[in-house]
Motif scaffolding. Structure first.
Motif, short mmCIF file in Angstrom:
data_model
loop_
_atom_site.label_atom_id
_atom_site.label_comp_id
_atom_site.label_asym_id
_atom_site.label_seq_id
_atom_site.Cartn_x
_atom_site.Cartn_y
_atom_site.Cartn_z
N MET A 1 0.85 -1.18 0.00
CA MET A 1 0.00 0.00 0.00
C MET A 1 0.90 1.24 0.00
N ILE A 2 0.74 2.05 -1.01
CA ILE A 2 1.50 3.29 -1.11
C ILE A 2 0.51 4.44 -0.91
N ASP A 3 0.84 5.33 0.03
CA ASP A 3 -0.07 6.43 0.34
C ASP A 3 0.04 7.55 -0.70
N GLU A 4 -0.76 8.58 -0.50
CA GLU A 4 -0.83 9.70 -1.46
C GLU A 4 0.48 10.49 -1.54
N ASN A 5 1.36 10.32 -0.56
CA ASN A 5 2.66 11.01 -0.57
C ASN A 5 3.78 10.14 -1.14
N GLY A 6 3.45 8.92 -1.52
CA GLY A 6 4.44 8.03 -2.12
C GLY A 6 5.17 7.12 -1.15
N PHE A 7 4.66 7.00 0.09
CA PHE A 7 5.30 6.15 1.09
C PHE A 7 4.55 4.82 1.22
N ARG A 8 5.30 3.74 1.17
CA ARG A 8 4.74 2.39 1.31
C ARG A 8 4.61 2.05 2.78
N SER A 9 3.43 1.56 3.16
CA SER A 9 3.20 1.12 4.54
C SER A 9 3.98 -0.15 4.81
N ASN A 10 4.67 -0.18 5.92
CA ASN A 10 5.63 -1.24 6.20
C ASN A 10 5.73 -1.43 7.71
N ILE A 11 6.10 -2.63 8.12
CA ILE A 11 6.39 -2.85 9.54
C ILE A 11 7.86 -3.24 9.67
N GLY A 12 8.45 -2.85 10.80
CA GLY A 12 9.82 -3.20 11.13
C GLY A 12 9.81 -4.11 12.35
N ILE A 13 10.70 -5.10 12.34
CA ILE A 13 10.72 -6.12 13.38
C ILE A 13 12.07 -6.11 14.09
N GLY A 39 6.02 -5.19 3.91
CA GLY A 39 4.86 -4.39 3.59
C GLY A 39 3.60 -4.83 4.30
N VAL A 40 2.70 -3.87 4.46
CA VAL A 40 1.37 -4.12 5.03
C VAL A 40 0.42 -4.29 3.85
N HIS A 41 -0.26 -5.42 3.80
CA HIS A 41 -1.21 -5.68 2.71
C HIS A 41 -2.51 -4.91 2.94
N PRO A 42 -3.26 -4.61 1.87
CA PRO A 42 -4.57 -3.95 2.02
C PRO A 42 -5.48 -4.75 2.95
N GLY A 43 -6.11 -4.05 3.89
CA GLY A 43 -7.01 -4.68 4.85
C GLY A 43 -6.33 -5.36 6.02
N GLU A 44 -5.01 -5.31 6.07
CA GLU A 44 -4.24 -5.96 7.12
C GLU A 44 -3.84 -4.92 8.16
N THR A 45 -3.91 -5.27 9.44
CA THR A 45 -3.42 -4.37 10.47
C THR A 45 -1.90 -4.49 10.55
N ALA A 46 -1.28 -3.53 11.20
CA ALA A 46 0.17 -3.58 11.38
C ALA A 46 0.57 -4.84 12.16
N GLU A 47 -0.21 -5.20 13.17
CA GLU A 47 0.12 -6.39 13.96
C GLU A 47 -0.04 -7.67 13.13
N ALA A 49 0.40 -7.85 9.91
CA ALA A 49 1.57 -7.82 9.01
C ALA A 49 2.82 -8.25 9.76
N LEU A 50 2.95 -7.83 11.01
CA LEU A 50 4.09 -8.23 11.83
C LEU A 50 4.18 -9.75 11.89
N TYR A 51 3.10 -10.41 12.27
CA TYR A 51 3.15 -11.87 12.43
C TYR A 51 3.37 -12.58 11.10
N ARG A 52 2.76 -12.09 10.03
CA ARG A 52 2.97 -12.70 8.72
C ARG A 52 4.42 -12.57 8.28
N GLU A 53 4.95 -11.35 8.36
CA GLU A 53 6.33 -11.10 7.95
C GLU A 53 7.33 -11.84 8.85
N MET A 54 7.04 -11.88 10.13
CA MET A 54 7.93 -12.56 11.07
C MET A 54 8.05 -14.04 10.71
N TYR A 55 6.92 -14.66 10.32
CA TYR A 55 6.96 -16.06 9.92
C TYR A 55 7.69 -16.21 8.58
#
Length: 161
Positions: A1-13, A39-47, A49-55
């Protein structure tokens, strides 16, 4: 997901052991070390995304860790122009990241970098708390510093500061 300013939503672990050392991972086939992120997928919360990416990246399950904290705000960094994919739409100029500090509850042998068909890392090690600030790629250093600063009170007893 890229916002209107050009930044991709992402989580850091940031995974921490009982000695306040941090898990530092090497990008597959490169000499580039970093904290896991994704990255955070559409409809996904940051948490979520954390668990998905962590796995996907570390092979860790929710029961392997405890969430100690998360950054209050999204932290931003810009990608240097040479790394921007100018032909992609929408154009991504950087990342906005929600950072999570996790304590590893399981033995370190639970970390498995090849649980998926497309691993992102080929090695990992424990490093001291501030090590990543000096050793990350230059354009991520300030975000790493800001996240680690925010987590200091959760990691170190007041008398050690």
């Amino acid at each position: 997901m890229i916002d209107e300013n050009g930044f991709r939503s992402n989580i850091g672990i940031i995974v921490m052991n009982d000695n306040a050392n941090l898990l530092w991972a090497r990008r597959i086939g490169q000499n580039a070390w970093q904290f896991p992120q994704g990255g955070v997928h559409p409809g996904e919360t940051a948490e979520e995304a954390l668990y998905r990416e962590m796995y996907e990246e570390l092979g860790l399950r929710p029961e392997d860790v405890e969430i100690i904290g998360q950054t209050q705000e999204w932290l931003h960094y810009r990608i240097p122009d040479a790394y921007i994919r100018h032909d992609s739409r929408p154009l991504c100029i950087g990342q906005k990241q929600k950072w999570f500090l996790l304590r590893l509850k399981s033995d370190h042998s639970a970390v498995c970098l090849n649980r998926t068909d497309s691993p992102e890392f080929d090695a990992w090690r424990w490093v001291t708390y501030w090590y990543p600030v000096k050793h990350a790629i230059f354009f991520k250093r300030q975000v790493y510093k800001n996240a680690l600063r925010e987590f200091v009170p959760l990691v170190f007893a007041e008398e050690t500061l």
